[in-house]
Design an enzyme around this catalytic site. Sequence first.
Site, short mmCIF file in Angstrom:
data_model
loop_
_atom_site.label_atom_id
_atom_site.label_comp_id
_atom_site.label_asym_id
_atom_site.label_seq_id
_atom_site.Cartn_x
_atom_site.Cartn_y
_atom_site.Cartn_z
N HIS A 1 48.68 77.19 26.17
CA HIS A 1 48.21 77.85 26.39
C HIS A 1 49.38 78.70 27.05
O HIS A 1 50.11 77.86 27.64
CB HIS A 1 47.36 77.77 27.31
CG HIS A 1 45.80 77.87 26.85
ND1 HIS A 1 44.51 77.66 27.13
CD2 HIS A 1 45.72 77.22 25.44
CE1 HIS A 1 43.31 77.68 26.84
NE2 HIS A 1 44.13 77.26 25.45
N LYS B 1 46.08 71.60 39.72
CA LYS B 1 46.87 71.29 40.52
C LYS B 1 46.68 69.27 40.05
O LYS B 1 47.26 68.78 40.94
CB LYS B 1 47.18 71.31 41.61
CG LYS B 1 48.08 72.93 41.65
CD LYS B 1 49.69 72.46 41.11
CE LYS B 1 49.70 74.22 40.76
NZ LYS B 1 50.20 74.02 39.06
N TYR C 1 51.54 78.25 38.38
CA TYR C 1 50.35 77.41 37.93
C TYR C 1 51.19 76.73 36.53
O TYR C 1 50.42 75.73 36.63
CB TYR C 1 49.84 78.92 36.64
CG TYR C 1 48.64 78.15 36.23
CD1 TYR C 1 46.92 77.96 36.93
CD2 TYR C 1 48.32 77.72 35.13
CE1 TYR C 1 46.18 78.16 36.52
CE2 TYR C 1 47.02 76.87 34.50
CZ TYR C 1 46.28 77.10 35.39
OH TYR C 1 44.94 76.98 34.80
N TYR D 1 39.56 82.72 34.36
CA TYR D 1 39.38 82.61 36.47
C TYR D 1 38.32 84.18 36.61
O TYR D 1 39.66 85.02 36.73
CB TYR D 1 40.62 82.33 37.30
CG TYR D 1 41.17 81.14 36.47
CD1 TYR D 1 42.11 81.18 35.46
CD2 TYR D 1 40.72 79.87 37.54
CE1 TYR D 1 42.86 79.25 35.16
CE2 TYR D 1 41.28 79.04 37.38
CZ TYR D 1 42.48 78.66 36.17
OH TYR D 1 42.75 77.23 35.95
N PRO E 1 40.33 72.20 42.78
CA PRO E 1 40.69 72.28 42.13
C PRO E 1 40.89 73.59 41.28
O PRO E 1 41.59 73.67 40.00
CB PRO E 1 39.44 72.23 41.04
CG PRO E 1 37.90 72.44 41.80
CD PRO E 1 38.56 72.11 43.32
P1 FAD Z 1 41.21 59.01 40.69
O1 FAD Z 1 40.75 60.13 39.31
O2 FAD Z 1 40.24 59.37 41.86
O3 FAD Z 1 40.85 57.04 40.72
C1 FAD Z 1 40.87 56.81 40.89
C2 FAD Z 1 40.35 55.29 40.98
O4 FAD Z 1 40.12 54.41 42.30
C3 FAD Z 1 39.31 55.42 40.44
O5 FAD Z 1 38.90 54.80 39.58
C4 FAD Z 1 37.82 54.09 41.19
O6 FAD Z 1 37.14 53.81 40.50
C5 FAD Z 1 39.20 53.48 42.08
N1 FAD Z 1 38.90 53.05 43.15
C6 FAD Z 1 38.80 53.78 43.92
N2 FAD Z 1 38.28 52.89 45.37
C7 FAD Z 1 38.25 51.66 44.88
C8 FAD Z 1 38.49 50.32 45.98
N3 FAD Z 1 38.12 50.62 46.86
N4 FAD Z 1 38.93 49.31 44.85
C9 FAD Z 1 39.43 49.30 43.49
N5 FAD Z 1 39.56 50.40 43.21
C10 FAD Z 1 38.90 51.69 43.51
N6 FAD Z 1 41.23 68.92 39.66
C11 FAD Z 1 41.82 69.25 38.44
O7 FAD Z 1 43.07 70.08 37.96
N7 FAD Z 1 40.82 70.47 38.09
C12 FAD Z 1 39.63 69.70 38.02
O8 FAD Z 1 38.36 70.13 37.25
C13 FAD Z 1 38.79 68.74 38.31
N8 FAD Z 1 37.22 68.51 38.66
C14 FAD Z 1 37.37 67.63 39.76
C15 FAD Z 1 36.25 66.92 39.74
C16 FAD Z 1 35.69 65.70 40.51
C17 FAD Z 1 34.66 64.82 41.07
C18 FAD Z 1 37.43 65.00 41.46
C19 FAD Z 1 36.41 63.91 42.22
C20 FAD Z 1 37.70 65.24 40.80
C21 FAD Z 1 38.39 66.52 40.19
N9 FAD Z 1 39.83 67.30 40.19
C22 FAD Z 1 40.04 67.90 39.01
C23 FAD Z 1 40.36 65.74 40.43
C24 FAD Z 1 41.61 65.31 39.72
O9 FAD Z 1 40.51 64.44 38.79
C25 FAD Z 1 42.16 64.54 40.80
O10 FAD Z 1 42.66 65.23 40.84
C26 FAD Z 1 43.08 63.09 39.74
O11 FAD Z 1 41.99 62.10 38.95
C27 FAD Z 1 43.52 62.10 40.64
O12 FAD Z 1 43.80 61.03 40.14
P2 FAD Z 1 43.69 59.41 41.17
O13 FAD Z 1 44.67 58.56 39.75
O14 FAD Z 1 44.87 59.91 41.08
O15 FAD Z 1 42.49 59.39 41.33
C1 DHB Z 2 39.66 72.79 34.67
C2 DHB Z 2 39.66 72.74 35.45
C3 DHB Z 2 40.27 73.39 36.57
O1 DHB Z 2 40.29 72.83 38.28
C4 DHB Z 2 41.50 74.07 36.46
O2 DHB Z 2 41.73 74.96 37.31
C5 DHB Z 2 40.87 74.50 35.33
C6 DHB Z 2 40.32 73.79 33.92
C7 DHB Z 2 39.07 72.11 33.71
O3 DHB Z 2 38.22 71.78 32.96
O4 DHB Z 2 39.30 72.66 31.69
#
Ligand code: FAD
Ligand code: DHB
Length: 389
Positions: free
Chosen positions: A72, A296, A384, A200, A292
């Site tokens: 994009h 980021k 962004y 947005y 979100p």
């Molecule tokens: P996570 O993806 O949370 O991975 C952590 C892992 O650790 C998980 O698999 C979990 O099961 C595991 N874990 C937890 N506790 C334990 C334990 N005690 N022992 C062993 N394993 C454990 N970001 C965006 O940019 N856009 C979005 O739309 C967006 N939507 C989101 C929606 C939700 C519901 C959430 C929670 C986050 C969202 N985010 C979004 C943020 C983005 O998805 C996260 O920043 C990203 O997943 C971070 O990755 P991570 O690997 O650090 O953490």
């Molecule tokens: C999506 C999520 C976001 O938080 C964003 O800023 C843009 C796109 C998505 O899930 O597609």
Amino acid sequence: MRTKVAIIGAGPAGLLLGRLLDKAGIETVILERRSQDYVLGRIRAGVLEQGTVELLDKAGVSERLHADGLIHDGVELCFDGDKHRFNFHELIGRTVTVYGQTEVTRDLMQARDASGAKTIYEAENVSLHDFDSDKPKVRYLKDGVEHELACDFIAGCDGYHGVARASVPAGSIRKFERVYPFGWLGILVDRPPVAEELIYAHHERGFALCSMRSPTRSRYYVQVPADEQVQEWSDDRFWDELRRRVDEETADNLVTGPSIEKSIAPLRSFVAEPLRFGRLFLAGDAAHIVPPTGAKGLNLAASDVGALAEAFIAFYAERSSAGIDGYSARVLSRIWKAERFSWWMTSILHTFPDTDAFSRRIQRAEFDYLRSSEAAARSLAENYTGLPM
Ligand code: FAD
Ligand code: DHB
């Protein structure tokens, strides 16, 4: 059992760190609380910065991303029905790639499985020990049997609710937090996206976002109160609300259908400092949360583990601890830039319970400033599409 780096969590942070270290010949074991299918069932982020794509290239897991990811050039912001396109490519020569977190996770899992590196899913009661010494260890239960994993380092990649940050003594860590009084209700639908780029939208009734996963799969969000229950939102209610918050053209073009996923995510800003405690390092959502709005969260998780992988590689190759000593300060500088941008995007695009007529005009003035000033638009584009370390 013994390994070099014990990684807690098989989200994008843990899996990417594991992959980067695996490619450098550094052995890791990943301990994940959930099953592989559960991790793959979570629908989350969708927008990748160029730097994240480059890291996935380096990790050798970007074949599908380049084949299926959508490049994009910009996004649209819509304020009370007035829409404006920001062409990042024209402004600063950079783009973003739309490719779901679920797919990034799947690609990383497949590469890990193929390499033979060890991942223990459904590891229960994970606990961290002796990370203030040079002999850290991790204990966990698998199928009711207790195991101990000795290691050189522990990487806490276990998300906001994980055990790694919670294992640090309270006096050694500082936390900065803001909880927003609303969440995002998201739906996934097998229908073509309403527009070619993301929209947005700010509206008095609340924020809305039109996003996508592919030319045939769309992702939409609407702002809802923090205590909202997902069962109260039928698909029809969702589509009606979305139509009311976007411009007329978008409302008319919306192709609706039955949702294949529907969930509410709370919005929060959070940073822990520092991110290193002896031989324990925090990365990704374990270290910080962004709302979100700026897209980021996943990108920050990737840049954290890119830096952490470099630090471990330098340690093993050159016996240099400069990288691990500098990790926390290095990544926190970028983290705060992302926190600022995500907070600002959230502030201008959402309706807060205390948003009065004055705040509404200020939000509008921010939008008009972005539309009229090339410097402001360039700043949006720079933030962004990617942030400097
Ligand atoms: P996570 O993806 O949370 O991975 C952590 C892992 O650790 C998980 O698999 C979990 O099961 C595991 N874990 C937890 N506790 C334990 C334990 N005690 N022992 C062993 N394993 C454990 N970001 C965006 O940019 N856009 C979005 O739309 C967006 N939507 C989101 C929606 C939700 C519901 C959430 C929670 C986050 C969202 N985010 C979004 C943020 C983005 O998805 C996260 O920043 C990203 O997943 C971070 O990755 P991570 O690997 O650090 O953490
Ligand atoms: C999506 C999520 C976001 O938080 C964003 O800023 C843009 C796109 C998505 O899930 O597609």
